[in-house]
Design an enzyme around this catalytic site. Structure first.
Site, mmCIF file in Angstrom:
data_model
loop_
_atom_site.group_PDB
_atom_site.id
_atom_site.type_symbol
_atom_site.label_atom_id
_atom_site.label_comp_id
_atom_site.label_asym_id
_atom_site.label_seq_id
_atom_site.Cartn_x
_atom_site.Cartn_y
_atom_site.Cartn_z
ATOM 1 N N ASP A 348 12.971 -33.053 11.767
ATOM 2 C CA ASP A 348 11.528 -32.901 11.733
ATOM 3 C C ASP A 348 11.155 -31.533 11.158
ATOM 4 O O ASP A 348 11.738 -30.506 11.535
ATOM 5 C CB ASP A 348 10.985 -33.044 13.159
ATOM 6 C CG ASP A 348 9.490 -32.829 13.241
ATOM 7 O OD1 ASP A 348 8.757 -33.661 12.679
ATOM 8 O OD2 ASP A 348 9.058 -31.838 13.863
ATOM 9 N N GLU A 384 12.938 -33.993 6.704
ATOM 10 C CA GLU A 384 11.512 -34.091 6.416
ATOM 11 C C GLU A 384 11.198 -32.805 5.667
ATOM 12 O O GLU A 384 11.085 -31.733 6.289
ATOM 13 C CB GLU A 384 10.687 -34.197 7.694
ATOM 14 C CG GLU A 384 9.204 -34.359 7.405
ATOM 15 C CD GLU A 384 8.353 -34.384 8.672
ATOM 16 O OE1 GLU A 384 7.338 -35.087 8.677
ATOM 17 O OE2 GLU A 384 8.703 -33.684 9.642
#
Length: 706
Positions: A348, A384
């Site tokens: 993330d 990401e």
């Protein structure tokens, strides 16, 4: 109780059958106290007096798995200098492998006096916070046939990823026993596994399963942090996803899930959140890292160490510049691979981990550590590739070892299918693996993790049903969430009974799924998209732990499930859709059949596209020939990979379009593989004129030409 000197390694709690060794890193601490809790919650405090390399340690004979514990760390309270020690606060072990309890919000969990952030508060937090738990690491990893479980190591080009939420996937599944729904056990239930296998999925990417804190603000509004991007424990499976109430069983349940998914050929990828923690900004609680060593674990503002640098939008950023903080991340990754047998990670806001100083740096220490680690470097690593800081959008810029969520694929494909002008050229690049993003660094098409929808944003059904977001349920007056969604409601906002609109929406979903599953790269499906899951237009459902976000299996669209299964089988059967190298456009010799390039882009009149055609900005109908004889790959035995040739025809206009099939140099006969318009059913011959339904894809196969 006795306490012996013990060892400084490994960090955390390590039981050996006779007792347990405890070790905690803290650079600035003046004292560290180990706190043991019995079944009645009575606390015994044992000072740790041995310190080696800033690691405080001790061995307690007789302490066995199941023991609840925590730490109290004493030291200076100087927020202006980044020091927030407070021995009144019970702290989680950063290396705790299981966690018991929850956070009860109130003054005790805050290190400062509410309303006076620079004044220390000495209320004891033990009754308001978590307990760390000593665990037994033993587990039988052998399958029923005696073969030991191992990482599946499915090649990227053979992979189809399915992003799933442990609870949302299973909470309403009627075939799962009620006492297991929403749990790790449920994820491995035969009904769930068979559904995934039927789709052709090869990997389940689980949204955060590290221990999560429920936000005070959300709880005050009757909401919950459903997505879980609010981590407090990087080693512990989130306790609310376990069917058992015994924390010692949480680790075993997770391992059992992985073992069963592996037995069925499914990899497990974890969505991990190392960029920040749940302790938030300077007004957040003191639960672990802040009280152990605030300026070691967090990035602080250089000119005002009372405040935190925030590249994540959550209040703080983890300090990857500090060796022990970086060690914690690497130790956590290694633990989940070696002890929990996971197959990879999706990071993330990964750009934050590359910010050693200010800018994102692909030569940062974090990337170097991953590159040289003999365990972590061997699993799937998915970034990401952005964060919220300056220069944070880094799609295409991660090191060669990494793959990336390709946000440009999502945006381009959405724009093409809603008829935005001047999208043909970029659409072609995304369909063929995004060589413009990844080719320059020596990476291949599989560097692109392709997706149209993900947890953050509209579901696929909502993408074709809403022009605007509808996030009123989040309690922020619809201000939260992305406003530019590149969506199209097909004439009616939200639910409708109009059959014409419903047919257009169903076709649009098939278009997106066909584009996704037959593009070069690695496709990722959002859980429930294959059954028509809706969130009623909520594109930021992070706080909605309810039937709004859970998969409603009772209303599943069986025809859409069958369609996705067909696409999965087509992709698996034909390597031309999952090449390991980019197209080069050079002719491929085919003996007496002459030569054709490995890829040819065609206008509706069957002529090849010219530069002016790409630049016209008007075209919304295009064809692409994929040469099955032009695959520059070998199989695992070194044999040349060959496949049938395919012709894919795309029409994103709002009217039917006539398309002339190319001459016999390409193929004499074409068989219909996929028609999202559901009009073309018979075989076609070279030179035939076929009518493409408005907003549709036609996929044709040439079975007689290899």
């Amino acid at each position: 109780m006795e306490i012996w000197p013990g060892r400084a390694h490994p960090l955390g709690a390590q039981a050996d059958g006779g007792g347990t060794n405890f070790a905690l890193f803290s650079d600035g601490a003046e004292s560290v106290t180990l706190c043991l809790f019995d079944q009645q919650g009575q606390e015994t405090r044992l000072p740790l007096t041995e310190v080696d390399g800033y690691v405080w340690h001790g061995y307690v004979p007789g302490v066995m798995p199941g023991q609840r514990y925590g730490f109290r760390v004493g030291g200076p309270w100087e927020p202006a200098n980044g020091l927030r020690f407070n021995a009144a606060k019970l702290l989680l072990d950063p290396y705790a492998k299981a966690i018991d309890g929850t956070v009860t919000w109130g003054q005790p969990v805050f290190g400062y006096q509410l309303g006076e952030p620079l004044v220390r508060n000495d209320d004891d937090s033990a009754e308001n916070t978590y307990r760390s738990v000593v665990v037994d690491d033993s587990f039988d990893w052998n399958h029923a046939d005696g073969v030991p479980d191992a990482r599946l190591d499915i090649p990227y080009h053979r992979s189809i990823i399915y992003e799933a939420h442990v609870k949302g996937m299973t909470a309403l599944h009627r075939d799962v026993p009620e006492d297991q729904r929403g749990s790790y056990m449920a994820m491995a239930h035969p009904a769930v596994v068979e559904h995934l296998k039927n789709l052709g999925v090869t990997a389940v990417e689980l949204m955060p399963v590290h221990q999560v804190v429920q936000d005070e603000r959300l709880q005050e509004h009757g909401l919950r942090n459903y997505w879980g991007y609010n981590t407090i424990g990087f080693f512990a499976p989130h306790n609310e996803y376990a069917a058992s109430s015994d924390p010692c069983d949480h680790v075993r349940e997770f391992k059992s899930m992985v073992k069963e998914l592996h037995r069925n050929g499914l990899e497990v990828i974890l969505d991990v959140v190392y960029n920040h923690t749940a302790e938030g900004n300077h007004l957040g609680p003191t639960l672990a890292f802040r009280g152990i060593d605030n300026d070691a674990y967090y990035r602080l503002q250089e000119d005002n160490k009372e405040r935190y640098i925030d590249y994540t939008g959550t209040g703080n950023s983890f300090n990857v510049r500090q060796p022990h903080a970086l060690q914690l991340i690497m130790d956590s990754l290694r633990y989940w691979v070696t002890e929990m047998h996971v197959d990879g990670f999706r990071f993330d806001l990964a750009a934050t981990l590359a910010r050693e100083f200010f800018d994102v740096d692909k030569l940062s220490t974090f990337f170097e550590m991953v590159q040289q680690d003999p365990v972590v470097s061997q699993v799937k690593l998915i970034a990401e590739p952005w964060d919220l800081g300056p220069g944070g959008y880094q799609v295409g810029n991660f090191p060669p070892q990494w793959t990336e969520w390709n946000g440009k694929f999502r945006d381009t494909v959405r724009d093409f299918w809603r008829g935005e002008p001047s999208t043909l050229g970029e659409f072609a690049s995304r369909l063929t693996g995004s060589s413009d993003l990844y080719g320059h660094s020596g990476r291949r098409p599989v560097a692109s993790i392709n997706f149209v929808t993900a947890h953050d944003g509209f579901t696929l059904a909502d993408l074709v049903s809403f022009n605007g977001k509808h996030n009123e349920a989040n309690g922020e007056d619809n201000r939260d969430g992305e406003s530019h969604n590149r969506s199209w409601n097909h004439g009616v906002e939200g639910p409708t009974a109009d059959p014409a609109v419903l047919e257009l929406r169903a076709r649009a979903q098939r278009n997106f799924l066909t584009t996704l599953l037959l593009s070069q790269g690695v496709p990722m499906i959002l859980h429930g998209d294959e059954i028509g899951r809706t969130q009623n237009g909520n594109n930021n459902a992070y706080a909605q732990d309810s039937p709004l976000t859970w998969i409603n299996w009772e209303s599943a669209d069986s025809s859409l499930i069958d369609f996705v299964s067909r696409l999965g089988r087509l992709r698996e059967a034909h390597p031309v859709f999952r090449r390991r190298r980019f197209f080069d456009g050079r002719p491929v010799e085919r003996g007496d059949d002459g030569a054709l390039p490995d890829i040819v882009w065609l206008r509706p009149d069957a002529l090849t596209m010219t530069a002016s055609d790409w630049d016209s900005g008007l075209g919304r109908c295009i064809g692409v020939f994929l040469n099955g004889g032009g695959i520059p790959d070998c199989d695992e035995k070194g044999r040349q990979v060959e496949d049938d040739c395919f012709l894919m025809l795309f029409n994103s206009s709002d009217a039917p379009e006539k398309f002339t099939l190319p001459d016999e140099d390409y193929a004499a006969r074409w068989v219909v593989g996929i028609d999202t318009g559901e009009k073309v059913t018979q075989d076609l011959v070279a030179g035939a004129i076929v009518t493409l339904e408005s907003g549709s894809v036609l996929v044709l196969r040439a079975p007689e030409r290899k």
